[in-house]
Design an enzyme around this catalytic site. Structure first.
Site, mmCIF file in Angstrom:
data_model
loop_
_atom_site.group_PDB
_atom_site.id
_atom_site.type_symbol
_atom_site.label_atom_id
_atom_site.label_comp_id
_atom_site.label_asym_id
_atom_site.label_seq_id
_atom_site.Cartn_x
_atom_site.Cartn_y
_atom_site.Cartn_z
ATOM 1 N N THR A 9 0.798 -1.222 0.000
ATOM 2 C CA THR A 9 0.000 0.000 0.000
ATOM 3 C C THR A 9 0.835 1.278 0.000
ATOM 4 O O THR A 9 0.292 2.360 -0.157
ATOM 5 C CB THR A 9 -0.911 0.042 1.245
ATOM 6 O OG1 THR A 9 -0.106 -0.062 2.426
ATOM 7 C CG2 THR A 9 -1.916 -1.111 1.232
ATOM 8 N N GLY A 41 1.020 -6.900 5.541
ATOM 9 C CA GLY A 41 0.421 -8.188 5.876
ATOM 10 C C GLY A 41 0.793 -8.728 7.228
ATOM 11 O O GLY A 41 0.661 -9.934 7.473
ATOM 12 N N ASP A 45 0.527 -4.373 19.556
ATOM 13 C CA ASP A 45 0.442 -3.968 18.143
ATOM 14 C C ASP A 45 1.025 -2.582 17.924
ATOM 15 O O ASP A 45 0.518 -1.801 17.119
ATOM 16 C CB ASP A 45 -0.996 -4.034 17.626
ATOM 17 C CG ASP A 45 -1.052 -3.883 16.098
ATOM 18 O OD1 ASP A 45 -0.143 -4.373 15.412
ATOM 19 O OD2 ASP A 45 -2.004 -3.256 15.593
ATOM 20 N N ASP A 88 3.321 -1.160 16.047
ATOM 21 C CA ASP A 88 4.209 -1.221 14.890
ATOM 22 C C ASP A 88 5.303 -0.163 14.988
ATOM 23 O O ASP A 88 5.052 0.953 15.458
ATOM 24 C CB ASP A 88 3.424 -0.951 13.595
ATOM 25 C CG ASP A 88 2.560 -2.125 13.191
ATOM 26 O OD1 ASP A 88 2.254 -2.958 14.049
ATOM 27 O OD2 ASP A 88 2.197 -2.200 12.008
ATOM 28 N N ARG A 101 4.194 4.520 17.178
ATOM 29 C CA ARG A 101 2.838 4.123 17.557
ATOM 30 C C ARG A 101 2.718 3.960 19.076
ATOM 31 O O ARG A 101 1.635 4.107 19.646
ATOM 32 C CB ARG A 101 2.526 2.797 16.853
ATOM 33 C CG ARG A 101 1.068 2.499 16.658
ATOM 34 C CD ARG A 101 0.899 1.778 15.344
ATOM 35 N NE ARG A 101 -0.086 0.723 15.387
ATOM 36 C CZ ARG A 101 -0.508 0.068 14.320
ATOM 37 N NH1 ARG A 101 -0.009 0.357 13.130
ATOM 38 N NH2 ARG A 101 -1.408 -0.878 14.413
ATOM 39 N N TRP A 148 -6.121 11.571 10.896
ATOM 40 C CA TRP A 148 -5.621 10.469 10.059
ATOM 41 C C TRP A 148 -4.986 10.997 8.766
ATOM 42 O O TRP A 148 -4.704 10.239 7.850
ATOM 43 C CB TRP A 148 -6.758 9.499 9.740
ATOM 44 C CG TRP A 148 -6.332 8.067 9.646
ATOM 45 C CD1 TRP A 148 -6.253 7.302 8.512
ATOM 46 C CD2 TRP A 148 -5.950 7.209 10.720
ATOM 47 N NE1 TRP A 148 -5.839 6.030 8.818
ATOM 48 C CE2 TRP A 148 -5.650 5.941 10.182
ATOM 49 C CE3 TRP A 148 -5.816 7.376 12.101
ATOM 50 C CZ2 TRP A 148 -5.241 4.856 10.957
ATOM 51 C CZ3 TRP A 148 -5.408 6.302 12.881
ATOM 52 C CH2 TRP A 148 -5.122 5.069 12.306
#
Length: 589
Positions: free
Chosen positions: A175, A191, A321, A323, A345, A491
């Site tokens: 992406t 992924g 999570d 990242d 994050r 965002w």
């Protein structure tokens, strides 16, 4: 010609020849200062997202008006996160479902469109978005949701070459905007929620031939010129058993290039599965034995060979999570030191040394960090172990570990949306979100093409009056100079200019310009859908232009739990807006 261009010309890239025409390495290297073009993601491969243009400034930005708008059209109205590129009178944007458009820069009319014709069974994690393309020579290059990379003729849209990054049936996708350095086009992969293995790949930009491949999880072998090169890290040094084989670490946001040190800098995503107890079963957690390298890290890579030069792990033994993919921005601090900055994050803003990636300092950039109390002088987090999701094997039924409330939530203090650095103020402008989550661990086994989490979660706002928070941060001290609060999560990307302006958008559809010193709103325009794209600016015929894409979507409405319900009224769309400051109003106050 700068030092890197000269070195590239004289070394490995010389063998395959210079670009035949169009966008040159010199243009890419100097994109920030060539103000009538935008030929790189980040408005420069250092990703500062700063423009030296000051025709548009604090006094006259109120006169900014729409020049034209372009609708992406059709039924494919999903999240639009692209950054436009501009060269030779053409604007290039990517759209949801792996589409690419060439648009006349003067009129906003479509010149051509390429649709990747995706197969059934793709497995995108977080909406069907695409974050942009790359330009090199006479080609425009972008990646697709079925984990392919495609090079098109930039005038006609005809396919020049295409190649497979990896197997979409195993959960791989792509992406990010590719990165071009010399005669190489460099990509990561997506992924991480499917137990894939993160990697960075370099291809010959003219032919698409794979030059090198570097997996980022230790134990995997790299490749150079068709032959095995070196192992990443040391087998089982920080991973138990065979878990490294499906270790995650997706490099899904793409990378930056530091010309001063000739280094590619990529971030790596969460280790797989999320359940840190399963991932570290039987592994000591003192020292770095259970760190699961090189997931949740920043990695410096030699562009010629794909060898890892250094690494810094932001969240060892990651279990929330968090990242580590967020962009790494090269800059020079107020004392003249060469630094990297990255807002993770996990809620901490990190400053690293550019020579070797060594830890310099870290500061919180969100208000309620619960997983760690601090970052130590050695750069390792001081964990609050009571706020780590519990081990399901220790529970009465073995099916669900203790639930904890963790902040930030798994969507991060900052997610993919890029921050900006201002050479005018020396500050970073960081789009952040104030939210947390209930999270717990569950048993999980790997199955190809299936989600590989081993966790459950519910994300929640931390405050009633806002979630989004754009902060001006002094990287030398960590001080927040000002904060702009927004009800919905932020965002979109951020851009700064020499005119003293900070541009960004909101999910409520507002495209805003703030004063870079005070945070005061100087201009606002309602675009009709939520903005999750990346703004740019350029000059043309004596006028300064600004563009941003509007189109609500991305991870928040898909994964946002209570937050998603709070913003479910927002309209989707798909419109590229271009604004200009007319010549006759440029000097008006």
């Amino acid at each position: 010609m700068n030092r890197f261009v000269a070195a590239v010309t004289a070394s490995i890239f010389a063998a395959s020849g210079a670009f035949a025409a169009g966008v040159t390495e010199e243009m890419l290297a100097n994109d920030q200062t060539i103000t009538n073009q935008v030929v790189t993601n980040g408005m420069g491969r250092h990703l500062q997202r700063y423009s030296p243009l000051d025709t548009l400034n604090k006094d006259n930005v109120k006169n900014l008006v729409p020049a034209w708008a372009f609708s992406l059209g059709g039924e494919k109205q999903r999240g639009q996160e692209t950054q436009p590129l501009i060269y030779d009178g053409i604007m290039y944007i990517t759209g949801s479902y792996s589409r690419l458009y060439a648009i006349d820069l003067n009129t906003g009319e479509e010149l051509w469109q390429y649709d990747a014709r995706l197969p059934e069974g793709i497995l995108p994690c977080c909406d069907v978005i695409n974050r942009g393309a790359a330009l090199a020579g006479d080609k425009v290059i972008f990646g697709t949701l079925d984990a392919r990379i495609v090079a098109l003729d930039y005038k006609t849209g005809d396919v020049v070459w295409r190649d497979k990054i990896d197997d979409y049936k195993a959960g791989y996708s792509y992406t990010a905007a590719p990165l071009v350095v010399g005669d190489l086009v460099i990509t990561g992969n997506s992924g991480g929620e499917f137990g894939i293995v993160g990697s960075v790949q370099a291809r010959n930009v003219n032919t698409g031939d794979l030059v090198w491949h570097r997996p980022v999880i230790e134990g995997h072998m790299g490749m150079l010129n068709g032959e095995e090169s070196t192992m990443t890290g040391t087998l089982n040094a920080t991973w138990p058993g065979d878990m490294w084989k499906t270790g995650g670490g997706a490099t899904w946001l793409g990378g930056s290039y530091d010309a001063d040190t000739d280094t590619l800098v990529f971030g790596t995503g969460n280790p797989a599965p999320w359940n840190s107890h399963l991932r570290n079963a039987g592994t000591p957690t003192d020292g770095n034995a259970g760190d699961n390298l090189y997931a949740a890290s920043r990695i410096g890579i030699d562009p010629a060979t794909g060898e890892i030069k250094w690494h810094y792990q932001t969240t060892p033994r990651e279990g929330w999570d968090y990242d580590g993919v967020n962009e790494v921005v090269s800059y020079v601090d107020r004392s003249g030191n060469m630094r990297y900055a990255t807002a993770d994050r996990n809620g901490f803003f990190y400053v690293l040394n550019r020579e070797d990636g060594a830890f310099v300092d870290a500061y919180p950039f969100v208000k309620d960090i619960s997983w760690a109390s601090d970052i130590g002088d050695d750069g390792r987090p001081v964990f609050v172990e009571d706020n780590r999701p519990g081990d399901p094997t220790a529970s009465a039924d073995g099916k669900k570990g203790d639930v904890v409330f963790s902040s930030p939530g798994f969507l991060g203090g900052k997610n993919w949306m890029p921050m900006a650095f201002s050479q005018r103020t020396g500050n970073f402008y960081v789009p952040s979100n104030e939210w947390g989550m209930d999270i717990w661990n569950e048993p999980i086994t790997y199955k190809k093409g299936a989600a590989y989490l081993g966790s459950g979660f519910t994300i929640k706002p931390n405050y009633e009056d806002h979630i989004g928070s754009l902060k001006a941060i002094d990287p030398d001290t960590g001080e927040w100079k000002w904060e702009y609060k927004n009800e919905a999560p932020l965002w979109s990307g951020v851009m700064t200019t020499a005119g003293g302006l900070v541009f960004f958008g909101t999910p409520e559809g507002k495209f805003l310009a703030l004063d870079d010193e005070t945070g005061e709103t100087l201009w606002s325009f309602q675009t009709g859908s939520g903005i999750v794209g990346q703004p740019i600016t350029w000059d043309q015929d004596g006028e300064q232009y600004v563009s941003v894409i509007s189109g609500w979507g991305g991870a928040v409405p898909l994964w946002g739990g209570e937050v998603a319900k709070k913003v479910n009224y927002l309209n989707q769309g798909g419109t590229l807006w271009t604004f200009r400051l007319p010549k006759e109003l440029a000097a008006a106050n």
